[in-house]
Scaffold this active site. Structure first.
Site, PDB file in Angstrom:
ATOM      1  CG  HIS A  88       2.862   5.016  -7.576  1.00  0.00           C
ATOM      2  ND1 HIS A  88       1.977   6.072  -8.077  1.00  0.00           N
ATOM      3  CD2 HIS A  88       2.523   5.069  -6.120  1.00  0.00           C
ATOM      4  CE1 HIS A  88       1.401   6.870  -7.013  1.00  0.00           C
ATOM      5  NE2 HIS A  88       1.859   6.334  -5.995  1.00  0.00           N
ATOM      6  CE  LYS A 134      -0.878   3.297  -6.867  1.00  0.00           C
ATOM      7  NZ  LYS A 134      -1.649   3.033  -5.673  1.00  0.00           N
TER       8      LYS A 134
HETATM    9  N1  LIG Z   1      -2.958   6.925   1.472  1.00  0.00           N
HETATM   10  C1  LIG Z   1      -1.949   6.624   1.436  1.00  0.00           C
HETATM   11  O1  LIG Z   1      -0.914   7.666   1.881  1.00  0.00           O
HETATM   12  C2  LIG Z   1      -1.190   5.415   0.956  1.00  0.00           C
HETATM   13  C3  LIG Z   1      -2.080   4.406   0.371  1.00  0.00           C
HETATM   14  N2  LIG Z   1      -1.615   3.233  -0.073  1.00  0.00           N
HETATM   15  C4  LIG Z   1      -2.402   2.163  -0.540  1.00  0.00           C
HETATM   16  O2  LIG Z   1      -2.754   1.254   0.415  1.00  0.00           O
HETATM   17  C5  LIG Z   1      -2.923  -0.048  -0.050  1.00  0.00           C
HETATM   18  C6  LIG Z   1      -1.969  -1.180   0.447  1.00  0.00           C
HETATM   19  O3  LIG Z   1      -0.962  -0.617  -0.033  1.00  0.00           O
HETATM   20  P1  LIG Z   1       0.681  -1.747   0.074  1.00  0.00           P
HETATM   21  O4  LIG Z   1       0.772  -1.776   1.538  1.00  0.00           O
HETATM   22  O5  LIG Z   1       1.848  -1.060  -0.641  1.00  0.00           O
HETATM   23  O6  LIG Z   1      -0.081  -3.001  -0.341  1.00  0.00           O
HETATM   24  P2  LIG Z   1       0.423  -4.639  -0.136  1.00  0.00           P
HETATM   25  O7  LIG Z   1      -0.273  -5.410  -1.341  1.00  0.00           O
HETATM   26  O8  LIG Z   1       1.747  -4.743   0.149  1.00  0.00           O
HETATM   27  O9  LIG Z   1      -0.552  -4.830   1.263  1.00  0.00           O
HETATM   28  C7  LIG Z   1      -1.544  -4.955   1.162  1.00  0.00           C
HETATM   29  C8  LIG Z   1      -1.973  -6.074   2.189  1.00  0.00           C
HETATM   30  O10 LIG Z   1      -3.431  -6.217   2.252  1.00  0.00           O
HETATM   31  C9  LIG Z   1      -3.609  -7.722   2.387  1.00  0.00           C
HETATM   32  N3  LIG Z   1      -5.106  -7.864   2.112  1.00  0.00           N
HETATM   33  C10 LIG Z   1      -5.901  -8.712   0.915  1.00  0.00           C
HETATM   34  N4  LIG Z   1      -7.013  -8.809   1.280  1.00  0.00           N
HETATM   35  C11 LIG Z   1      -7.377  -8.535   2.476  1.00  0.00           C
HETATM   36  C12 LIG Z   1      -8.455  -8.528   3.345  1.00  0.00           C
HETATM   37  N5  LIG Z   1      -9.514  -9.082   2.954  1.00  0.00           N
HETATM   38  N6  LIG Z   1      -8.390  -8.098   4.671  1.00  0.00           N
HETATM   39  C13 LIG Z   1      -7.248  -7.527   5.155  1.00  0.00           C
HETATM   40  N7  LIG Z   1      -6.086  -7.674   4.578  1.00  0.00           N
HETATM   41  C14 LIG Z   1      -6.242  -7.956   3.094  1.00  0.00           C
HETATM   42  C15 LIG Z   1      -2.913  -8.231   1.223  1.00  0.00           C
HETATM   43  O11 LIG Z   1      -2.690  -9.665   1.410  1.00  0.00           O
HETATM   44  P3  LIG Z   1      -2.529 -10.359  -0.010  1.00  0.00           P
HETATM   45  O12 LIG Z   1      -1.119  -9.881  -0.320  1.00  0.00           O
HETATM   46  O13 LIG Z   1      -2.498 -11.832   0.804  1.00  0.00           O
HETATM   47  O14 LIG Z   1      -3.460 -10.235  -0.841  1.00  0.00           O
HETATM   48  C16 LIG Z   1      -1.618  -7.435   1.732  1.00  0.00           C
HETATM   49  O15 LIG Z   1      -1.035  -8.050   2.780  1.00  0.00           O
HETATM   50  C17 LIG Z   1      -2.736   0.330  -1.602  1.00  0.00           C
HETATM   51  O16 LIG Z   1      -4.350   0.478  -1.975  1.00  0.00           O
HETATM   52  C18 LIG Z   1      -2.200   1.500  -2.011  1.00  0.00           C
HETATM   53  O17 LIG Z   1      -2.365   2.215  -3.009  1.00  0.00           O
HETATM   54  C19 LIG Z   1      -0.305   2.820  -0.135  1.00  0.00           C
HETATM   55  C20 LIG Z   1       0.570   3.901   0.493  1.00  0.00           C
HETATM   56  C21 LIG Z   1       0.235   5.133   0.726  1.00  0.00           C
HETATM   57  O1  LIG Z   2       0.299   2.254  -3.705  1.00  0.00           O
HETATM   58  C1  LIG Z   2       0.973   2.970  -3.212  1.00  0.00           C
HETATM   59  O2  LIG Z   2       2.228   2.625  -3.141  1.00  0.00           O
HETATM   60  C2  LIG Z   2       0.745   4.446  -3.008  1.00  0.00           C
HETATM   61  N1  LIG Z   2      -0.557   4.811  -3.187  1.00  0.00           N
HETATM   62  C3  LIG Z   2      -1.043   5.862  -2.729  1.00  0.00           C
HETATM   63  C4  LIG Z   2      -1.908   6.246  -4.120  1.00  0.00           C
HETATM   64  O3  LIG Z   2      -2.593   5.661  -4.874  1.00  0.00           O
HETATM   65  O4  LIG Z   2      -1.991   7.504  -4.483  1.00  0.00           O
HETATM   66  C5  LIG Z   2      -0.209   6.912  -2.274  1.00  0.00           C
HETATM   67  C6  LIG Z   2       1.001   6.829  -2.647  1.00  0.00           C
HETATM   68  O5  LIG Z   2       1.388   7.623  -3.798  1.00  0.00           O
HETATM   69  C7  LIG Z   2       1.570   5.243  -2.494  1.00  0.00           C
END
Ligand SMILES: NC(=O)C1=CN([C@@H]2O[C@H](COP(=O)(O)OP(=O)(O)OC[C@H]3O[C@@H](n4cnc5c(N)ncnc54)[C@H](OP(=O)(O)O)[C@@H]3O)[C@@H](O)[C@H]2O)C=CC1
Ligand SMILES: O=C(O)C1=N[C@H](C(=O)O)C[C@H](O)C1
Length: 251
Positions: free
Chosen positions: A142, A146
């Site tokens: 990743h 992450k």
């Molecule tokens: N299930 C799936 O298919 C996938 C899962 N993911 C997961 O999704 C999550 C987010 O990924 P990604 O978008 O890349 O991460 P980012 O860090 O880009 O986005 C997360 C966002 O959540 C915000 N945040 C922090 N605290 C809070 C809160 N209390 N309430 C609401 N929002 C909050 C962060 O703000 P700030 O930056 O200010 O802290 C940031 O804007 C990760 O856990 C990732 O592993 C990602 C891709 C696919």
């Molecule tokens: O953090 C990410 O970007 C992603 N998180 C998910 C994971 O932890 O498996 C899914 C995806 O691979 C992207």
């Protein structure tokens, strides 16, 4: 029109979801939750979920693990179904997910892509045939932003594998302190973090003189976002319960 609250709206995934919803006539984002509220959004953004009193049909969550407790309490109180995509949840939080799902619909999936959800099934079939003679290792790759390791998807692959092995296999995350050979009944994890890799997973079955590998590469975050949006359409209006992507994607 299905009304969505986007939890983590200004993060990387939140922004991709916002773009997809903008072009979908069945959906609208009515509110976003994110500590960062300075971005120009077409919907109101709250820096604390408890400040949001806007009525919605479903919450899509891509935020951070520490935000999940408040999210679950909010969803339970207001009976709003949640598509829970944030990874890196603690054992305690996973229990809370189960408890909360008795009161409101929760669809939790570490990976919303079609490809990974298909691979979950293929890898389970392979495990039935190979586990006796092959060692199982999982590698995830990743981007350098992450925070959790191994990935939620890597753990989900291990859980799928272990399910068909009567949950007898132990998870090994770090061998650096060990001075012993691997045991048969273990699943080893390795996590690579670098650059802008969207998300790659290798499931390795290593046997005597041959190796079988299953590989999935995500080339854009849209594959996850599209899955989350499809899941939100599925989950809106559903009764309390635990759902996953196998309820949404039928192979
Ligand atoms: N299930 C799936 O298919 C996938 C899962 N993911 C997961 O999704 C999550 C987010 O990924 P990604 O978008 O890349 O991460 P980012 O860090 O880009 O986005 C997360 C966002 O959540 C915000 N945040 C922090 N605290 C809070 C809160 N209390 N309430 C609401 N929002 C909050 C962060 O703000 P700030 O930056 O200010 O802290 C940031 O804007 C990760 O856990 C990732 O592993 C990602 C891709 C696919
Ligand atoms: O953090 C990410 O970007 C992603 N998180 C998910 C994971 O932890 O498996 C899914 C995806 O691979 C992207």
């Amino acid at each position: 029109m299905i009304k969505i609250i986007m939890h983590g709206c200004n993060g990387k995934m939140g922004q991709v979801i916002s773009e997809i919803v903008r072009n979908d006539e069945e959906l609208t984002i009515v509110a976003g939750i994110d500590p960062y509220t300075m971005r120009e959004n077409e919907y109101p953004v709250f820096n604390d979920i408890n400040k949001c009193d806007i009525i919605a049909d479903v919450i899509i969550d891509f935020a951070t693990a520490t935000a999940v407790d408040k999210l679950l309490a909010y969803a339970k109180e207001r009976k709003i179904p949640v598509v829970l995509c944030t990874t890196g949840l603690s054992e305690e939080q996973l229990k809370t997910v189960e408890e909360t799902s008795k009161e409101v619909a929760i669809l939790k999936s570490a990976n919303m892509s079609v490809g990974v959800n298909l691979l979950f099934k293929l890898v389970q079939e392979a495990t039935k045939m190979l586990a006796k003679d092959y060692d199982i290792e999982i590698i995830d790759r990743h981007h350098n932003q992450k925070v959790d390791a191994p990935s939620g998807t890597a753990l989900a692959f291990a859980d799928k594998i272990n399910e068909v092995l009567d949950n007898e296999y132990e998870y090994v995350y770090d061998r650096s302190a060990e001075r012993k050979k691997r045991s048969k009944k273990e699943i080893g994890f390795s996590a690579v973090r670098g650059g802008s890799i969207v998300g790659d997973h290798d499931i390795i079955f290593a046997g005597l003189d041959e190796v079988i590998e299953f590989h999935h590469s995500a080339y854009s975050k849209a594959v996850f976002a599209k899955g989350a949006v499809t899941a939100a359409k599925f989950l809106a209006g559903k009764p309390a319960g635990r759902y996953d992507m196998s309820d949404v994607i039928k192979f």
